[in-house]
Design a protein around this motif. Sequence first.
Motif, short mmCIF file in Angstrom:
data_model
loop_
_atom_site.label_atom_id
_atom_site.label_comp_id
_atom_site.label_asym_id
_atom_site.label_seq_id
_atom_site.Cartn_x
_atom_site.Cartn_y
_atom_site.Cartn_z
N ILE A 76 42.68 35.16 44.28
CA ILE A 76 43.06 36.56 44.57
C ILE A 76 44.25 36.60 45.52
O ILE A 76 45.19 37.40 45.34
N GLU A 77 44.26 35.74 46.53
CA GLU A 77 45.38 35.71 47.47
C GLU A 77 46.69 35.41 46.76
O GLU A 77 47.71 36.08 46.97
N ASN A 78 46.69 34.41 45.90
CA ASN A 78 47.92 34.05 45.20
C ASN A 78 48.30 35.09 44.16
O ASN A 78 49.50 35.32 43.92
N ALA A 79 47.32 35.74 43.55
CA ALA A 79 47.63 36.82 42.62
C ALA A 79 48.31 37.98 43.34
O ALA A 79 49.26 38.59 42.82
N ARG A 87 38.77 42.18 36.98
CA ARG A 87 38.46 40.78 36.67
C ARG A 87 37.33 40.23 37.54
O ARG A 87 36.43 39.53 37.05
N PHE A 88 37.35 40.54 38.84
CA PHE A 88 36.40 39.93 39.77
C PHE A 88 35.32 40.90 40.26
O PHE A 88 34.33 40.46 40.84
N GLY A 89 35.54 42.20 40.05
CA GLY A 89 34.64 43.20 40.61
C GLY A 89 35.24 43.77 41.89
O GLY A 89 35.81 43.03 42.71
N THR A 90 35.11 45.07 42.08
CA THR A 90 35.73 45.73 43.22
C THR A 90 35.18 45.21 44.54
O THR A 90 35.92 44.99 45.50
N ASP A 91 33.86 44.99 44.61
CA ASP A 91 33.27 44.52 45.86
C ASP A 91 33.78 43.12 46.21
O ASP A 91 34.04 42.83 47.39
N VAL A 92 33.92 42.27 45.22
CA VAL A 92 34.47 40.93 45.48
C VAL A 92 35.92 41.04 45.97
O VAL A 92 36.32 40.35 46.92
N TYR A 93 36.69 41.91 45.33
CA TYR A 93 38.09 42.07 45.73
C TYR A 93 38.19 42.56 47.17
O TYR A 93 38.92 41.96 47.99
N ILE A 94 37.46 43.62 47.52
CA ILE A 94 37.52 44.17 48.88
C ILE A 94 37.02 43.15 49.89
O ILE A 94 37.62 42.97 50.97
N VAL A 130 30.18 41.23 50.16
CA VAL A 130 29.56 40.14 49.42
C VAL A 130 30.22 38.83 49.82
O VAL A 130 31.36 38.81 50.31
N ASP A 131 29.50 37.74 49.63
CA ASP A 131 30.07 36.42 49.88
C ASP A 131 31.02 36.06 48.73
O ASP A 131 30.70 36.28 47.56
N VAL A 132 32.16 35.48 49.10
CA VAL A 132 33.16 35.10 48.10
C VAL A 132 33.49 33.62 48.30
O VAL A 132 33.78 33.19 49.42
N ASP A 133 33.42 32.85 47.22
CA ASP A 133 33.73 31.43 47.34
C ASP A 133 35.22 31.23 47.56
O ASP A 133 36.06 32.08 47.23
N LEU A 134 35.58 30.08 48.12
CA LEU A 134 36.96 29.81 48.53
C LEU A 134 37.92 29.76 47.35
O LEU A 134 39.09 30.12 47.49
N VAL A 135 37.44 29.30 46.20
CA VAL A 135 38.31 29.26 45.03
C VAL A 135 38.73 30.67 44.62
O VAL A 135 39.91 30.93 44.33
N THR A 136 37.76 31.58 44.62
CA THR A 136 38.08 32.97 44.27
C THR A 136 39.03 33.59 45.29
O THR A 136 39.97 34.31 44.93
N VAL A 137 38.77 33.29 46.56
CA VAL A 137 39.68 33.79 47.61
C VAL A 137 41.10 33.30 47.34
O VAL A 137 42.06 34.08 47.42
N ALA A 181 52.43 47.17 41.47
CA ALA A 181 51.42 46.63 42.38
C ALA A 181 50.07 47.28 42.15
O ALA A 181 49.02 46.60 42.18
N GLY A 182 50.07 48.60 41.92
CA GLY A 182 48.82 49.29 41.66
C GLY A 182 48.10 48.75 40.44
O GLY A 182 46.87 48.57 40.45
N ARG A 183 48.85 48.48 39.37
CA ARG A 183 48.23 47.93 38.15
C ARG A 183 47.63 46.56 38.43
O ARG A 183 46.54 46.24 37.94
N ARG A 184 48.32 45.75 39.19
CA ARG A 184 47.81 44.40 39.46
C ARG A 184 46.54 44.45 40.31
O ARG A 184 45.61 43.65 40.09
N VAL A 185 46.47 45.35 41.25
CA VAL A 185 45.25 45.48 42.06
C VAL A 185 44.07 45.94 41.19
O VAL A 185 42.97 45.39 41.28
N VAL A 186 44.30 46.91 40.34
CA VAL A 186 43.23 47.39 39.45
C VAL A 186 42.78 46.26 38.51
O VAL A 186 41.59 46.09 38.24
#
Length: 619
Positions: free
Chosen positions: A25-28, A210-217, A15-22, A200-205
């Motif tokens: 997630i990167e900083n998280a 929060r954003f949806g698995t497809d958005v995260y991947i 899926v397309d992900v906007d730069l703010v979301t990127v 780390a596993g908890r934070r990824v889940v």
Amino acid sequence: MAQIIETSSQSFASVDVDLVTVDIIENALRNARYEMDAVLFRTAMSPGIREQHDEFPLIADHKGRMVVGQFGSFIGGFLDNYQGTVEEGDIFLTSDPYSCDGAISHANDWLVLMPIYLEGRIVGWAAMFGHMTDVGGKVPGSLPTDAESIFEEGVVIPPTKIYRRGVLNHEMLELILNQVRMKQWNRSDLNAIVAACRTAGRRVVELCGRFGTDVYISTLEQLLERNYRAMEQLILQTVSEERISFTDYLDDDGLGNGPYRIHCTMWREGNKVHLDFEGTDPQSEGPINFFLNVNMFKMFFGIYMIMVFDPQILWNDGFYPLVEVHIPERSLLRPAYPAALSCRTHGLGRIFDILGGLLGQRQPEFLCAAGFSSSPHLMYSGTDQAGEWFQLYQIGFGGIPGRPFGDGPDGHSLWPSFTNVPNEFLEAYFPLVIERYETVADSGGPGFFRGGNGIDIAYRFLEPGTISIHDDRWLTYPWGVNGGLPGARSTKYVIRTNGDTEVLPSKCDHVKVEVGDILHYVTWGGGGWGDPLDRAAELVALEVKRGLVTHEGAKRYGVVLDDHGAVVEPATESLRDEIRQQRGDLAVFDYGAPLDELKRRSMEETGLMAPRDPVFGAR
């Protein structure tokens, strides 16, 4: 190859992900990576991990590609070599370098890997390894300097499910811990690493929720692709199609043989950089072999490129397809099982000097001098008056090299997360007193940017015991670049209570110390960068005042000071003119002296016999 068990066959949608979301997630993920560190430091027991931070975490995507972390991904080598299933709740442990293609490089590193499941699918991986103070073997600390096979270096754990579907394998853990000298430390450190991976596993889940698995991947794919594009431009701009080579040496193998040659050639084909270690010496009979994982070296290359040319880039595994690495089999950097690996830290350190000598030859203004060079270790152990066993493992630091953008720090690690063990901690928990902890004036190579000074730590022992020492750069110098001069070499010596001084080899075990003996652990300095005659005279005077350079050492910069430390300008100008006339053209690399000459002068200059030339044969 591992068989991954997933109860959901649903594929991830791109899926397309906007730069703010990127960015969020990167900083998280970056925060989660540092949270792994925090969990570990608060629950581990050994000073090597708790105080010095000798550990390396990562968070990877569902394919095992590192998104945040250090040292590059360990997942690929594990999945290729593990002959079992991967299921939800499993946590894996290994310390066998030969079973994971060198993702860890000696048996002291315990690597934990954990798949992160969500709704029946793997959405990522968490992994971390840490250096255990002891894993058994023939000497306390498990880093024998005279080992000739890995069997002498302690317990070696093949890839093992330490947790199976969430249940701890108690019997396996107790079997492993029964082989080590510091059971409680190992148990606590392992539990801390597992806790960090679970964090780390908890934070990824949570991010997937929060954003949806497809958005995260899809975000991770975008981060990896972004890194690919950035590194592609760096490679095109800085790496030539012309083949460039560099050679450096490990001084000895702990058995009296050396130096050992490490040689690398670099060139570019299209948008890909090739790094070829053909010409590196065959593997050593001693334990200085460094099983260099290809992905790990790609990460080293990427980190070095980024830090020198564009520090704003955040690295991950995305650029790996742009780097091709060839390491000859049965060489010092790819030894055959069961070659000894316990002193591999010297080869690891020298790899960074090799990269410094390669990256920048086309553009000398980007060259870095030599300085990381090794990873000094001290082990001290024995039984105190109360009958309690004590065992210290400590990493020391030398001088960081002079660089295109500044002086090298004094007595510092090249790894950004490593720290010194506080002296108060050492004196509180071990039977010793730190009599001296100071930089060694003039040990940093003079240059427009000075190499970092080495340090002199003086340990006074309060209990009889034995020590082991690991270091290098006692024979060869940390070289300077672009007119910079080499840094000073390392040395180790014990002053006995009767006043005798005993010079110690850079690699030795079973050295007995008595109450009142003082060990001076002196590390090497970093090489200098640029013409020292161009360094501001007032800055040299300030460093003399601060004890970093001596009055006599200031003359290596062409600076003359009066008795009060002020610059004598006419004498300084005259001395600099005289040095310029006598020295001739500046060398791009200054090694101090040819290798044969260093060996010939070894006893006179170091108090140690020169190593014998290695003899290589079939093993």
